[in-house]
Design a protein around this motif. Structure first.
Motif, PDB file in Angstrom:
ATOM      1  N   TYR A   1      37.585  44.057  31.627  1.00  0.00           N
ATOM      2  CA  TYR A   1      37.731  42.836  32.573  1.00  0.00           C
ATOM      3  C   TYR A   1      36.544  42.742  33.703  1.00  0.00           C
ATOM      4  O   TYR A   1      36.112  43.905  34.297  1.00  0.00           O
ATOM      5  CB  TYR A   1      39.076  42.935  33.298  1.00  0.00           C
ATOM      6  CG  TYR A   1      39.128  41.966  34.675  1.00  0.00           C
ATOM      7  CD1 TYR A   1      38.879  40.771  34.663  1.00  0.00           C
ATOM      8  CD2 TYR A   1      39.929  42.657  35.720  1.00  0.00           C
ATOM      9  CE1 TYR A   1      39.098  40.098  35.970  1.00  0.00           C
ATOM     10  CE2 TYR A   1      39.979  41.805  36.769  1.00  0.00           C
ATOM     11  CZ  TYR A   1      39.785  40.608  36.959  1.00  0.00           C
ATOM     12  OH  TYR A   1      40.042  39.860  38.197  1.00  0.00           O
ATOM     13  N   GLY A   2      35.706  41.662  33.404  1.00  0.00           N
ATOM     14  CA  GLY A   2      34.494  41.721  34.577  1.00  0.00           C
ATOM     15  C   GLY A   2      34.430  40.566  35.423  1.00  0.00           C
ATOM     16  O   GLY A   2      34.951  39.410  35.134  1.00  0.00           O
ATOM     17  N   VAL A   3      34.111  40.898  36.812  1.00  0.00           N
ATOM     18  CA  VAL A   3      34.062  39.705  37.759  1.00  0.00           C
ATOM     19  C   VAL A   3      32.463  39.798  38.340  1.00  0.00           C
ATOM     20  O   VAL A   3      31.741  40.744  38.260  1.00  0.00           O
ATOM     21  CB  VAL A   3      35.029  39.847  38.751  1.00  0.00           C
ATOM     22  CG1 VAL A   3      36.403  39.618  37.973  1.00  0.00           C
ATOM     23  CG2 VAL A   3      35.081  41.276  39.467  1.00  0.00           C
ATOM     24  N   THR A   4      32.222  38.945  39.443  1.00  0.00           N
ATOM     25  CA  THR A   4      31.094  38.943  39.914  1.00  0.00           C
ATOM     26  C   THR A   4      30.921  39.938  41.073  1.00  0.00           C
ATOM     27  O   THR A   4      30.066  40.849  41.499  1.00  0.00           O
ATOM     28  CB  THR A   4      30.544  37.630  40.253  1.00  0.00           C
ATOM     29  OG1 THR A   4      30.511  36.589  39.344  1.00  0.00           O
ATOM     30  CG2 THR A   4      29.377  37.543  41.172  1.00  0.00           C
ATOM     31  N   ALA A   5      31.911  39.771  42.200  1.00  0.00           N
ATOM     32  CA  ALA A   5      32.081  40.601  43.283  1.00  0.00           C
ATOM     33  C   ALA A   5      33.511  41.074  43.347  1.00  0.00           C
ATOM     34  O   ALA A   5      34.486  40.800  42.849  1.00  0.00           O
ATOM     35  CB  ALA A   5      31.885  39.801  44.430  1.00  0.00           C
ATOM     36  N   ASP A   6      33.576  42.134  44.177  1.00  0.00           N
ATOM     37  CA  ASP A   6      34.924  42.962  44.245  1.00  0.00           C
ATOM     38  C   ASP A   6      35.907  41.945  44.769  1.00  0.00           C
ATOM     39  O   ASP A   6      36.899  42.077  44.332  1.00  0.00           O
ATOM     40  CB  ASP A   6      34.584  44.106  45.381  1.00  0.00           C
ATOM     41  CG  ASP A   6      34.057  45.239  44.966  1.00  0.00           C
ATOM     42  OD1 ASP A   6      33.634  45.201  43.913  1.00  0.00           O
ATOM     43  OD2 ASP A   6      33.687  45.830  45.903  1.00  0.00           O
TER      44      ASP A   6
ATOM     45  N   SER B   1      43.176  36.626  45.789  1.00  0.00           N
ATOM     46  CA  SER B   1      41.959  37.223  46.481  1.00  0.00           C
ATOM     47  C   SER B   1      41.321  36.206  47.152  1.00  0.00           C
ATOM     48  O   SER B   1      41.893  34.977  47.374  1.00  0.00           O
ATOM     49  CB  SER B   1      41.079  37.751  45.428  1.00  0.00           C
ATOM     50  OG  SER B   1      40.424  36.784  44.625  1.00  0.00           O
ATOM     51  N   ALA B   2      40.098  36.421  48.027  1.00  0.00           N
ATOM     52  CA  ALA B   2      39.358  35.194  48.588  1.00  0.00           C
ATOM     53  C   ALA B   2      38.970  34.263  47.687  1.00  0.00           C
ATOM     54  O   ALA B   2      38.778  33.152  48.228  1.00  0.00           O
ATOM     55  CB  ALA B   2      38.222  36.040  49.223  1.00  0.00           C
ATOM     56  N   THR B   3      38.914  34.377  46.464  1.00  0.00           N
ATOM     57  CA  THR B   3      38.497  33.318  45.509  1.00  0.00           C
ATOM     58  C   THR B   3      39.498  32.910  44.375  1.00  0.00           C
ATOM     59  O   THR B   3      39.335  32.154  43.875  1.00  0.00           O
ATOM     60  CB  THR B   3      37.308  33.719  44.453  1.00  0.00           C
ATOM     61  OG1 THR B   3      37.637  34.959  44.075  1.00  0.00           O
ATOM     62  CG2 THR B   3      36.023  34.328  45.649  1.00  0.00           C
TER      63      THR B   3
ATOM     64  N   ALA C   1      29.726  42.972  39.036  1.00  0.00           N
ATOM     65  CA  ALA C   1      28.212  42.799  38.617  1.00  0.00           C
ATOM     66  C   ALA C   1      27.395  43.168  40.040  1.00  0.00           C
ATOM     67  O   ALA C   1      26.502  43.568  39.823  1.00  0.00           O
ATOM     68  CB  ALA C   1      27.972  41.351  38.242  1.00  0.00           C
ATOM     69  N   ASP C   2      27.904  42.872  41.085  1.00  0.00           N
ATOM     70  CA  ASP C   2      27.510  43.258  42.304  1.00  0.00           C
ATOM     71  C   ASP C   2      27.161  44.629  42.475  1.00  0.00           C
ATOM     72  O   ASP C   2      27.870  45.418  42.382  1.00  0.00           O
ATOM     73  CB  ASP C   2      28.440  42.718  43.429  1.00  0.00           C
ATOM     74  CG  ASP C   2      27.729  42.818  44.757  1.00  0.00           C
ATOM     75  OD1 ASP C   2      26.811  43.057  44.859  1.00  0.00           O
ATOM     76  OD2 ASP C   2      28.576  42.693  45.967  1.00  0.00           O
TER      77      ASP C   2
END
Length: 377
Positions: A257-262, A133-135, A288-289
């Motif tokens: 499973y949790g993340v900040t952004a898509d 992904s981008a991150t 979260a976004d």
């Protein structure tokens, strides 16, 4: 989800008539030894130059008392002053007397330094660098001597960053039985490993790493389990799922499973693959976004209720950044539920130290591990 099986690691061998023992020390170092069925674990340890603390060698002092987290054994002869019946019933043992009946995982109440041992050093070749992904980047290594690399699903290693004098800590995202070793790395500005992976890494590069380490690893599942991941904290849970795919447990597993952004979401297809082959595995994710396209917006805590915890009859495995770990622990406490066991690993921000395990938060993040067991087995 799986890779081609390579040479079978010693930890995976069965039916050989000997026990392969993982000795987990208080400082997170794990050493693996082979133990014949006719020799004690202590004797096998000394042959492997791992000095488990002991005094009498006769089952009389209790100095070597350890806890067996997995496997079966003959406890041998000892006196009550060294090991009581209640202790033996709950899983404590004396390495100076016990002989293995299977592979074992022992928690030794001593540091690796006191046992005069250290983590093993391995050399590997970069097989792939994949932008998930981008991150997030996936790093796959072909280990020179794969048979010599043993680890418990959930553990991590310290990887030397090529071209620098720095090391970074990452948990395996691959399972102990897979031929290659894989890791998830969060890309951060200024991170030593981030810079290497985005700018210079090429297949064929040579890399050294040290390990395995860590007390965050999968125990035998004797009840339902709840897996909780934040960001690249998904890595060690993927390693655990790979183990369960090869040896399914008879209890349900729920993964959140949790993340900040898509853009931070990775391996959703892998989770779907695991759910198709591991009986009783279900999973969900949240972002979260508020602008996310995910069906669940918010934090992992919003998905945890009494049902997910089976009213307390559940083992919890949690890996993520400090804010998430603290929030989950507070949320569960607020529910008035105490899990049967609670194992967690978090990334602690410490100025001047390397990137955190699993990619961490930035170049000044260090990996920290904490494991808590609430209530007995």
């Amino acid at each position: 989800m799986t890779s081609s099986p390579g040479p079978e690691p010693a930890w995976q061998k069965t039916g050989s008539g000997a026990g392969h023992c993982a000795l987990s020390f208080e400082d997170g170092i794990t050493r693996f030894i082979d133990c014949r069925p006719d020799e004690t674990v202590a004797d096998a340890s000394y042959k492997a130059r791992v000095n488990i603390p002991l005094d009498c060698r006769d089952g009389a002092c209790g100095t070597c008392k350890s806890f067996c987290e997995s496997g079966s054994y003959d406890g041998g002869d000892y006196i009550d002053e060294a090991l009581t019946d209640d202790e033996a019933e709950s899983g404590y043992c004396l390495p100076c007397q016990m002989t293995p009946l299977s592979d074992l995982v022992l928690r030794v109440p001593a540091t690796s330094a006191s046992a005069r041992t250290a983590a093993a050093v391995h050399t590997a070749t970069v097989a792939a660098v994949e932008r998930h992904s981008a991150t997030t980047v996936g790093l796959t290594l072909d280990v020179d001597d794969r048979r010599a690399l043993d680890f418990l699903p959930g553990q991590y290693v310290n990887i030397a960053v090529p071209g620098t004098d720095q090391h970074r800590s990452y948990s395996f995202s691959s399972g102990p039985g897979q031929s290659a070793a894989s890791f998830l790395v969060r890309i951060t500005d200024g991170g030593a490993m981030s810079g290497y992976l985005t700018d210079r890494a090429r297949p064929g590069d040579r890399i050294d790493f040290t390990g395995p380490m860590g007390t965050f690893y999968l125990r035998p599942l004797t009840r339902p389990a709840l897996f909780l991941a934040g960001g690249t904290g998904l890595a060690p849970l993927l390693s655990m799922l790979e183990k369960l795919a090869q040896a399914p447990a008879a209890h349900p597993v729920r993964l959140l499973y949790g993340v900040t952004a898509d853009e931070d979401l990775v391996h959703l297809d892998t989770l779907a693959d695991y759910a198709s082959v591991i009986p009783g595995l279900t999973y969900d994710h949240c972002v979260a976004d508020p602008a996310s396209t995910a069906p669940n917006k918010g934090f992992v805590t919003g998905l945890i209720d009494a049902d997910a915890l089976h009213g307390g009859d559940a083992d919890v495995y949690l890996c993520g950044p400090p804010a998430m770990v603290d929030a989950v622990r507070s949320h569960i406490a607020g529910l008035g539920i105490t899990p049967a066991s609670f194992h967690y690993e978090r990334f602690a921000v410490t100025t001047g130290t390397p990137d955190g395990a699993h990619g961490g938060a930035d170049a000044d993040t260090a990996q920290a591990t904490a494991v808590a067991s609430a209530a007995a087995r």
